[in-house]
Scaffold this active site. Structure first.
Site, PDB file in Angstrom:
ATOM      1  N   ASN A 159      -8.698   3.491  -7.850  1.00 45.56           N
ATOM      2  CA  ASN A 159      -8.506   4.623  -6.925  1.00 45.56           C
ATOM      3  C   ASN A 159      -7.758   5.805  -7.542  1.00 45.56           C
ATOM      4  O   ASN A 159      -7.991   6.948  -7.173  1.00 45.56           O
ATOM      5  CB  ASN A 159      -7.859   4.162  -5.610  1.00 45.56           C
ATOM      6  CG  ASN A 159      -6.502   3.545  -5.790  1.00 45.56           C
ATOM      7  OD1 ASN A 159      -6.123   3.153  -6.890  1.00 45.56           O
ATOM      8  ND2 ASN A 159      -5.756   3.435  -4.706  1.00 45.56           N
ATOM      9  N   GLU A 258       2.052  -4.066  -7.428  1.00 44.85           N
ATOM     10  CA  GLU A 258       1.866  -3.010  -6.416  1.00 44.85           C
ATOM     11  C   GLU A 258       0.610  -3.383  -5.644  1.00 44.85           C
ATOM     12  O   GLU A 258      -0.505  -3.146  -6.112  1.00 44.85           O
ATOM     13  CB  GLU A 258       1.669  -1.651  -7.094  1.00 44.85           C
ATOM     14  CG  GLU A 258       2.807  -1.215  -7.982  1.00 44.85           C
ATOM     15  CD  GLU A 258       4.106  -0.973  -7.243  1.00 44.85           C
ATOM     16  OE1 GLU A 258       4.085  -0.892  -6.001  1.00 44.85           O
ATOM     17  OE2 GLU A 258       5.143  -0.906  -7.908  1.00 44.85           O
ATOM     18  N   CYS A 292      -3.289   3.041  -1.327  1.00 47.11           N
ATOM     19  CA  CYS A 292      -2.599   1.906  -0.700  1.00 47.11           C
ATOM     20  C   CYS A 292      -1.440   2.364   0.171  1.00 47.11           C
ATOM     21  O   CYS A 292      -0.934   1.591   0.966  1.00 47.11           O
ATOM     22  CB  CYS A 292      -2.160   0.887  -1.739  1.00 47.11           C
ATOM     23  SG  CYS A 292      -1.242   1.598  -3.072  1.00 47.11           S
ATOM     24  N   GLU A 470       7.713   1.420  -9.566  1.00 44.44           N
ATOM     25  CA  GLU A 470       7.150   2.304 -10.593  1.00 44.44           C
ATOM     26  C   GLU A 470       7.708   3.701 -10.368  1.00 44.44           C
ATOM     27  O   GLU A 470       7.968   4.091  -9.229  1.00 44.44           O
ATOM     28  CB  GLU A 470       5.623   2.313 -10.504  1.00 44.44           C
ATOM     29  CG  GLU A 470       5.052   0.951 -10.828  1.00 44.44           C
ATOM     30  CD  GLU A 470       3.549   0.945 -11.014  1.00 44.44           C
ATOM     31  OE1 GLU A 470       2.847   1.734 -10.356  1.00 44.44           O
ATOM     32  OE2 GLU A 470       3.073   0.143 -11.826  1.00 44.44           O
TER      33      GLU A 470
END
Ligand code: SIN
Length: 491
Positions: A159, A258, A292, A470
């Site tokens: 994505n 993640e 997400c 992150e």
């Protein structure tokens, strides 16, 4: 490729292992398709265990020299990488749009977003300080050193084919780790172009290796089993994340996961309704809803429910859907047939449970292509709390809305999910802002803000959305361990 590039040489279709561009050991390839048309426009290696092992060997071999490279020199290489990425932003954006489908402006925007991580971690590379611990016993000195964890395996999603790689690889290299990377099979060309620019920037052979495959399990199993791979960083689905956590326990690797999200978006009656609509547009329809962190459940307090729906529907109905190559497009195609089938399933399920379709609710352009991957931006009202779209990630341009009465009720609803990545709420009551922020079970909260990600901010979730962060200083720590040193006999 649906665009003409200035630098055609950025389109590379090979693996990069030990500083050598090469095909898969088996000689096999897999196709890369344009999601808008289904047409194949490139082939990349279909790597297997042999390629995965070769990548690890190269990364192990390169590790000692890379960790010993002065931080300032590693930072300089990362800065050059950032500069090259930005200099090629148009071409890289076109590559993203060709293989991922997002409108060109978003593709180019993603490149700037990706580069911001490279720049940030280039700067942080020189600040990975340790600690001197105050003397507890006479004649003894104590210190905590920060050291790179070792070889890192990065498994990245389709994505954000540039940004997710950048925010894993840049901190790894900054920390002094070497990397083996497997990009998503849907979007390998962006990853390869970034690696090509890393090579041009002076990243030494073996420090960054990339392996493409249509058989992720074959490659991942090698990396999971190899004790010399000390960390896995993964962005993708929760079931795959759990599998990686389970399988990597054999070699006790460090993990950053993640995973999926199911973000609530809450609008309280004291909110600025226009700002909330804008925030939802930014958060929900970025990348066609294929993020997400995008809101999956919209809860609006009953007093402003009608007004909010009216304004939202007007904005969503005006979104322009079309190919990435059309400058007017705001929403591109979904990534593949499976993705659009899931969106249809969720919308149909919500409607069967009583939801009203205020706009959208169907595939577009099916007269041109029966298997069209374009879905109309959709607003669903009066969605029943049992609807699938409130419990599973839809990953598409659908905003399901329902109403609530009280703060307690909506907090309970928001937290009633196994996921905990992002949450958003709009309110102008400062006390409520503090209460609700504290009550939400998630890793990221957008308060009166829909665009939350930034290189200097810690990105990550709780519960089934994973762990690890992150971006930010925390994102660098993920790639380091602490070595405590106690030196005696100094009195
Ligand atoms: C994601 O959806 O995986 C990342 C989104 C972001 O970085 O904002």
């Amino acid at each position: 490729m649906s665009f003409k590039l200035q630098r055609e040489d950025l389109v590379v279709t090979r693996n990069f292992i030990a500083g050598v561009w090469q095909g898969a050991a088996s000689g096999e390839t897999i196709p890369v398709n344009n999601p808008a048309t289904g047409e194949t426009f490139a082939f990349v290696p279909n790597s297997n265990e042999e390629d995965a092992r070769a990548a690890v060997e190269a990364a192990v071999e390169a590790f000692d020299a890379w960790r010993a490279t002065p931080a300032k020199q590693r930072a300089a290489i990362l800065k050059r990488w950032n500069d090259l990425i930005m200099a090629c932003a148009d071409d890289l954006g076109k590559i993203i749009s060709s293989e991922q489908g997002k409108p060109l402006a978003e593709g180019i925007g993603e490149i700037a977003y990706a580069a911001s991580y490279v720049e940030w971690f280039a700067e942080e590379a020189t600040r990975a300080n340790g600690d001197i611990i105050p003397q507890a016993v006479r004649g003894r000195k104590m210190a905590a050193y920060r050291e790179p964890v070792g070889v890192v395996a990065a498994i990245t999603p389709w994505n954000f084919p540039a940004a997710m790689i950048a925010r894993k690889i840049a901190p790894a290299l900054a920390a002094g780790c070497t990397v083996v990377c497997k990009p998503a099979s849907e979007t390998p060309i962006t990853a390869l172009a970034l690696v090509k620019l890393a090579e041009e920037a002076g990243v030494p052979a073996g420090v960054l290796n990339i392996v493409n495959t249509g058989s992720s399990k074959k490659v991942a199993d090698v990396w999971l089993d190899d004790a010399r791979v000390r960390k896995i960083t993964f962005t993708g689905s929760t079931p795959v994340g759990k599998h990686l956590a389970h399988e990597s326990s054999r070699t006790l690797k460090k993990l950053a996961l993640e995973l999926g999200g199911n973000a609530p978006f809450i609008v309280f009656e004291d909110a600025d309704v226009d700002a909330a609509v804008e925030g939802l547009m930014a958060a929900k329809f970025r990348n066609g809803g294929q993020t997400c962190v995008c809101p999956n459940r919209v809860y609006v307090q009953s007093k402003i429910y009608g007004r909010f729906l009216e304004k939202l529907t007007e904005r969503v109905a005006a979104l322009v859907v079309g190919p990435a190559s059309d400058p007017a497009s705001q929403i591109g195609p979904m990534i593949n047939a499976k993705a659009i089938a899931k969106i249809e399933e969720h919308v149909n399920d919500a409607v069967a449970r009583g939801a009203r379709v205020l706009t959208g609710g169907k595939r577009l352009f099916t007269e041109q292509r029966a298997e069209s991957t374009y879905y109309a931006p959709t607003v669903l009202a009066d969605v029943d709390l049992s609807a699938k779209c409130f419990h599973e990630e839809t990953f598409g341009p659908v905003a399901p809305v329902t109403q609530f009465e009280t703060e307690e009720e909506v907090i309970r609803l928001a937290n009633d999910s196994p996921f905990g990545l992002a949450s958003y709420f709009y309110s102008n009551d400062i006390r409520r802002v503090h209460r609700v922020t504290a009550a939400l079970e998630c890793g990221i909260v957008g308060v009166n803000e829909g665009a939350v990600a930034a290189e200097a901010a810690p990105f990550g979730g709780v519960k089934d959305s994973g762990y690890g962060r992150e971006g930010s200083v925390h994102g660098l720590e993920e790639y380091m361990h602490i070595k405590y040193v106690c030196q005696g006999g100094l009195d």
